[in-house]
Scaffold this active site. Structure first.
Site, PDB file in Angstrom:
ATOM      1  N   GLY A  11      40.116  53.334  38.061  1.00 15.38           N
ATOM      2  CA  GLY A  11      40.100  52.545  36.837  1.00 15.38           C
ATOM      3  C   GLY A  11      39.738  51.099  37.121  1.00 15.38           C
ATOM      4  O   GLY A  11      39.854  50.616  38.255  1.00 15.38           O
ATOM      5  N   CYS A  12      39.310  50.383  36.095  1.00 17.10           N
ATOM      6  CA  CYS A  12      38.830  49.014  36.283  1.00 17.10           C
ATOM      7  C   CYS A  12      39.973  48.057  36.647  1.00 17.10           C
ATOM      8  O   CYS A  12      39.890  47.323  37.639  1.00 17.10           O
ATOM      9  CB  CYS A  12      38.079  48.538  35.044  1.00 17.10           C
ATOM     10  SG  CYS A  12      38.957  48.743  33.478  1.00 17.10           S
ATOM     11  N   PHE A  13      41.057  48.037  35.850  1.00 16.48           N
ATOM     12  CA  PHE A  13      42.201  47.209  36.211  1.00 16.48           C
ATOM     13  C   PHE A  13      42.738  47.618  37.575  1.00 16.48           C
ATOM     14  O   PHE A  13      43.084  46.778  38.408  1.00 16.48           O
ATOM     15  CB  PHE A  13      43.319  47.352  35.172  1.00 16.48           C
ATOM     16  CG  PHE A  13      43.258  46.372  34.039  1.00 16.48           C
ATOM     17  CD1 PHE A  13      43.095  45.015  34.255  1.00 16.48           C
ATOM     18  CD2 PHE A  13      43.405  46.803  32.723  1.00 16.48           C
ATOM     19  CE1 PHE A  13      43.062  44.107  33.207  1.00 16.48           C
ATOM     20  CE2 PHE A  13      43.379  45.915  31.666  1.00 16.48           C
ATOM     21  CZ  PHE A  13      43.209  44.561  31.903  1.00 16.48           C
ATOM     22  N   CYS A  49      40.654  46.185  40.492  1.00 14.57           N
ATOM     23  CA  CYS A  49      40.827  44.742  40.668  1.00 14.57           C
ATOM     24  C   CYS A  49      42.194  44.415  41.277  1.00 14.57           C
ATOM     25  O   CYS A  49      42.301  43.630  42.222  1.00 14.57           O
ATOM     26  CB  CYS A  49      40.656  44.049  39.320  1.00 14.57           C
ATOM     27  SG  CYS A  49      40.586  42.239  39.423  1.00 14.57           S
TER      28      CYS A  49
END
Length: 325
Positions: free
Chosen positions: A131-133, A136
């Site tokens: 996932g993107c979050f 990061c």
């Protein structure tokens, strides 16, 4: 040449995949599937590709003509699709949804974060794109996990994401008139990416039993994620030693870089890069990390995984440039 199929072709992540793969030196798109857009030009939906392709969407699934397929579904749709379709065993899958990100005995998907799973990705037939979050935040914390420093205290995380993180279909909180000049919290402490973050931290540290207090924010910009992670450590911990941990951890990473200077989101938007920076304030470490949610947080990382799976240059097709100003 790697032959590619894209399923769920009308969304933002599919559009980014097309943009990357059209210019990829060792891959070509065989089909882009979308039942609702079948027969329409790709550029009718992804207008940024005008002048770059004359391909059309199809409602056919010619799996015998591809080497790999990308699932660009909404969450939960990948399992549903696989329950009604058979993909040949020789065709690799990169799934951009969250359906297979958590390890489980009923599937063989490898979690596709190259910074910790490159060797497993090389051998994988099926990869679950992070996932993107999660990407990061993990990239900010993994070196501390490697050093065994994520113990005893909750980790406080705040992160802000662009409107493209909400997907292509308009929602009440993604309309320009609501999003612009606005800021809001959603899914506080309960975001769906927390379990995969914990999974990777446990994998790296050996054990992980602290809470991640994650507050996500909706930003008034289209793309990018900027995260801060606060971790308590002993006051005597040497910041230079921790910086060395980060630099050593990412020494061989293709796209993740430690920055000696404070970072900002514009440095990574429109690239597949991740930047990380740390500071020490008393007994607290402040970690900042930033990515483009559609690239390193989704489609760029998916192509990075494809490159690794097929044994080609990990950076192929992904040498994208950030905005100069």
């Amino acid at each position: 040449m790697i032959r590619v199929g894209i399923i769920g072709g009308a969304g933002y992540t599919a559009g980014e995949l097309c943009r990357i793969l059209i210019n990829h030196p060792e891959a070509e798109i065989t089909f882009i599937h979308s039942e609702s857009n079948a027969g329409n030009c790709i550029t009718d939906v992804h207008g940024g590709l005008i002048g770059e392709t004359d391909m059309k969407f199809t409602d056919q699934l010619p799996f015998d003509q591809v080497d790999v397929v990308f699932f660009c579904f909404g969450h939960g749709k990948s399992r549903e699709f696989l329950s009604t379709h058979t993909i040949p065993a020789n065709v690799k899958i990169v799934d951009l949804a969250q359906d297979f990100r958590l390890a489980a005995p009923e599937h063989d998907y490898v979690y596709g974060l190259p910074e910790i799973n490159r060797d497993a990705i090389k051998k994988a037939q099926h990869v679950a794109n992070p996932g993107c979050f999660a990407t990061c935040i993990q990239l900010g914390l993994l070196p501390l996990a490697k050093a065994g420093l994520l113990k005893g205290n909750d980790i406080n995380v705040n992160a802000i994401t662009g409107s493209t993180g909400a997907g292509f279909k308009p929602q009440a909180t993604s309309h320009f008139s609501w999003r612009d000049n606005n800021l809001s919290i959603y899914k506080a402490f309960e975001h769906q990416h927390i379990p995969e973050i914990k999974q990777s931290l446990k994998q790296t540290q050996g054990e992980f039993d602290v809470e991640i207090d994650f507050i996500p924010y909706r930003g008034n910009f289209p793309r990018g994620i900027f995260a801060t992670e606060v971790v308590k450590v002993d006051e005597n911990v040497d910041i230079d030693a921790i910086v060395k941990v980060y630099k050593d951890f990412y020494a061989d990473a293709a796209f993740t870089h430690y920055s000696d200077k404070a970072i900002d989101m514009k440095q990574v938007v429109n690239t597949n890069k991740a930047l990380v920076h740390i500071e020490k304030h008393g007994n607290k470490l402040l970690v900042t990390s930033t990515i483009d949610n559609l690239l390193k947080g989704a489609s760029g990382q998916a192509v990075q995984n494809m490159n690794i799976m097929f044994g080609i240059d990990e950076m192929a097709g992904l040498r994208l440039k950030a905005n100069a100003f």
